[in-house]
Scaffold this motif. Structure first.
Motif, mmCIF file in Angstrom:
data_model
loop_
_atom_site.group_PDB
_atom_site.id
_atom_site.type_symbol
_atom_site.label_atom_id
_atom_site.label_comp_id
_atom_site.label_asym_id
_atom_site.label_seq_id
_atom_site.Cartn_x
_atom_site.Cartn_y
_atom_site.Cartn_z
ATOM 1 N N GLN A 298 -34.971 47.490 10.701
ATOM 2 C CA GLN A 298 -35.595 48.811 10.800
ATOM 3 C C GLN A 298 -34.879 49.811 9.886
ATOM 4 O O GLN A 298 -35.523 50.568 9.163
ATOM 5 C CB GLN A 298 -35.481 49.234 12.260
ATOM 6 N N GLN A 299 -33.573 49.771 9.880
ATOM 7 C CA GLN A 299 -32.794 50.663 9.017
ATOM 8 C C GLN A 299 -33.066 50.388 7.540
ATOM 9 O O GLN A 299 -33.264 51.305 6.750
ATOM 10 C CB GLN A 299 -31.290 50.484 9.295
ATOM 11 N N LEU A 300 -33.095 49.106 7.202
ATOM 12 C CA LEU A 300 -33.311 48.731 5.797
ATOM 13 C C LEU A 300 -34.718 49.091 5.337
ATOM 14 O O LEU A 300 -34.934 49.457 4.189
ATOM 15 C CB LEU A 300 -33.029 47.240 5.595
ATOM 16 N N GLN A 301 -35.665 49.000 6.264
ATOM 17 C CA GLN A 301 -37.046 49.347 5.916
ATOM 18 C C GLN A 301 -37.179 50.832 5.564
ATOM 19 O O GLN A 301 -38.081 51.218 4.859
ATOM 20 C CB GLN A 301 -37.997 48.992 7.072
ATOM 21 N N GLN A 302 -36.278 51.620 6.103
ATOM 22 C CA GLN A 302 -36.325 53.058 5.826
ATOM 23 C C GLN A 302 -35.408 53.453 4.679
ATOM 24 O O GLN A 302 -35.224 54.628 4.394
ATOM 25 C CB GLN A 302 -35.927 53.831 7.086
ATOM 26 N N SER A 303 -34.800 52.454 4.043
ATOM 27 C CA SER A 303 -33.833 52.759 2.987
ATOM 28 C C SER A 303 -34.389 52.397 1.616
ATOM 29 O O SER A 303 -35.511 51.900 1.493
ATOM 30 C CB SER A 303 -32.555 51.947 3.227
ATOM 31 N N ASN A 304 -33.585 52.647 0.592
ATOM 32 C CA ASN A 304 -33.982 52.283 -0.776
ATOM 33 C C ASN A 304 -34.067 50.772 -0.976
ATOM 34 O O ASN A 304 -34.513 50.318 -2.013
ATOM 35 C CB ASN A 304 -32.959 52.833 -1.778
ATOM 36 N N TRP A 305 -33.596 50.017 -0.003
ATOM 37 C CA TRP A 305 -33.606 48.550 -0.129
ATOM 38 C C TRP A 305 -34.921 47.952 0.339
ATOM 39 O O TRP A 305 -35.117 46.752 0.286
ATOM 40 C CB TRP A 305 -32.461 47.941 0.683
ATOM 41 N N ARG A 306 -35.837 48.798 0.823
ATOM 42 C CA ARG A 306 -37.025 48.244 1.507
ATOM 43 C C ARG A 306 -37.852 47.299 0.635
ATOM 44 O O ARG A 306 -38.372 46.314 1.112
ATOM 45 C CB ARG A 306 -37.896 49.343 2.096
ATOM 46 N N ASN A 307 -37.914 47.600 -0.689
ATOM 47 C CA ASN A 307 -38.726 46.731 -1.544
ATOM 48 C C ASN A 307 -38.065 45.387 -1.846
ATOM 49 O O ASN A 307 -38.691 44.500 -2.397
ATOM 50 C CB ASN A 307 -39.075 47.440 -2.848
ATOM 51 N N SER A 308 -36.800 45.280 -1.489
ATOM 52 C CA SER A 308 -36.088 44.020 -1.729
ATOM 53 C C SER A 308 -36.110 43.103 -0.515
ATOM 54 O O SER A 308 -35.705 41.952 -0.593
ATOM 55 C CB SER A 308 -34.622 44.310 -2.076
ATOM 56 N N LEU A 309 -36.585 43.622 0.606
ATOM 57 C CA LEU A 309 -36.597 42.812 1.830
ATOM 58 C C LEU A 309 -37.548 41.633 1.668
ATOM 59 O O LEU A 309 -38.637 41.761 1.126
ATOM 60 C CB LEU A 309 -37.062 43.654 3.017
ATOM 61 N N GLN A 310 -37.131 40.492 2.134
ATOM 62 C CA GLN A 310 -37.940 39.300 1.972
ATOM 63 C C GLN A 310 -38.769 38.965 3.192
ATOM 64 O O GLN A 310 -39.928 38.701 3.112
ATOM 65 C CB GLN A 310 -37.064 38.090 1.623
#
Ligand code: ADP
Ligand code: MG
Length: 312
Positions: free
Chosen positions: A242-254
């Motif tokens: 959830q935190q990563l989805q709201q961060s600049n990393w969201r497009n890198s999530l697999q």
């Protein structure tokens, strides 16, 4: 020209009693793709393919082919699909030519030229008159592909076409797939349990394990040596996600696996990721870069077989 979505699978589920063979699977195959469908034995590849061909019905989820719903436009769709699943069913005591002619008739009229052209495509023209019982495994497989091609389908589905073949047979199939894609502008879905058999021909790759999507992406991206896949484990992976989805990393999530959050990033960005995770107040248990897709694939798909699928 807009690329057409040839296959669109959404939330597909197949249960066999208490075994979930395909678990909430979604993916898209675009026109012109050689779509590599990977997973170890028992991962759910054939089950998915059987649903795409309407051989079995999904428990849940939807399938669209060529932009049409498979349930409501079955015949229209299947006319444009050619498939080889399991061992192709050919008549051993007939020649390659007669087999092809026989199967082709089931699909309407067929000329001598068409049969010979098709045998040429799969490299069997000079063996046209020979009985299939004299053929190698690879030749039988190629004849099966010729049969699947005779009605000139847009989409070709091959379930583990290189299974049990020797290196030459594998190379022949690989070249044939490339020819079908490049020269004949076909779209192909090709399954395999071996990454090495698919990585050089696939334009996109989908890896599944226990019926679930592990990773999907273009081959160029997935095999980019400057990129790495990182597995993040925290005390609360759902919160981390959830935190990563709201961060600049969201497009890198697999994807969202229960056991870990998986992210694909530039190798250089690992220290920054680490800092950000700490700043998000996540309790980090591990952050593991996997240096190649192959390593990653081997790791996520090895070891435990279907143990937890049974308990789902
Ligand atoms: N008709 C069936 N009845 C019960 N279980 C099945 C059936 N078909 C497949 N399975 C199970 O579903 C899982 C996925 O199988 P399958 O799709 O054949 O995997 P793959 O093709 O990736 O090797 C396996 O555990 C398999 O035993
Ligand atoms: Mg299979």
């Amino acid at each position: 020209m807009m690329t057409q979505e040839i296959i669109k699978v959404d939330g597909l589920v197949k249960k066999f009693h208490n075994l979930t063979a395909v678990n909430n699977l979604s993916f898209t195959v675009n026109e012109g793709d050689v779509y590599g469908f990977l997973g170890q034995n028992g991962a759910g590849k054939s089950t998915t393919i059987r649903m795409l061909l309407t051989l079995i019905a999904p428990t849940l989820g939807s399938i669209e082919l060529f932009g049409m719903n498979l349930q409501t436009h079955r015949n229209e769709i299947l006319q444009q699909v050619g498939a080889v699943i399991e061992k192709p069913d050919v008549y051993k005591y007939l020649s390659a030519y007669d087999n092809l002619k026989l199967f082709a008739r089931l699909n309407g009229k067929v000329t001598h030229k068409k049969v010979m052209d098709q045998l040429e495509v799969v490299g069997l023209a000079d063996r046209a008159k020979d009985k299939v019982k004299t053929f190698s495994q690879g030749m039988k497989q190629r004849l099966g592909i010729a049969i699947a091609l005779i009605h000139d389908p847009k989409l070709i589905v091959l379930d583990e076409p290189t299974n049990g073949l020797d290196p030459q047979g594998i190379a022949d199939i690989r070249n044939l797939i490339l020819h079908l894609c490049k020269e004949q502008k076909k779209t192909l879905l090709v399954s395999s349990h071996l990454l090495t058999e698919i990585e050089h021909i696939a334009t996109k790759v989908l890896i599944i394990d226990k019926g679930r999507k592990i990773i999907e992406g273009s081959s160029a991206d997935l095999f980019d040596p400057t990129q790495t896949i990182v597995e993040i484990q925290t005390t609360d992976n759902a919160f981390a996600l959830q935190q990563l989805q709201q961060s600049n990393w969201r497009n890198s999530l697999q994807l969202e696996r229960n056991e870990a959050v998986v992210i694909k990033i530039d190798k250089q960005a690992i220290p920054q990721l680490h800092r950000d995770l700490v700043n998000m107040n996540l309790r980090l248990l591990s952050l593991q870069p996997k240096h190649s897709l192959e390593d990653y694939f081997l790791q996520v798909t090895s070891g435990k077989q279907h143990v937890d699928a049974f308990t789902n």
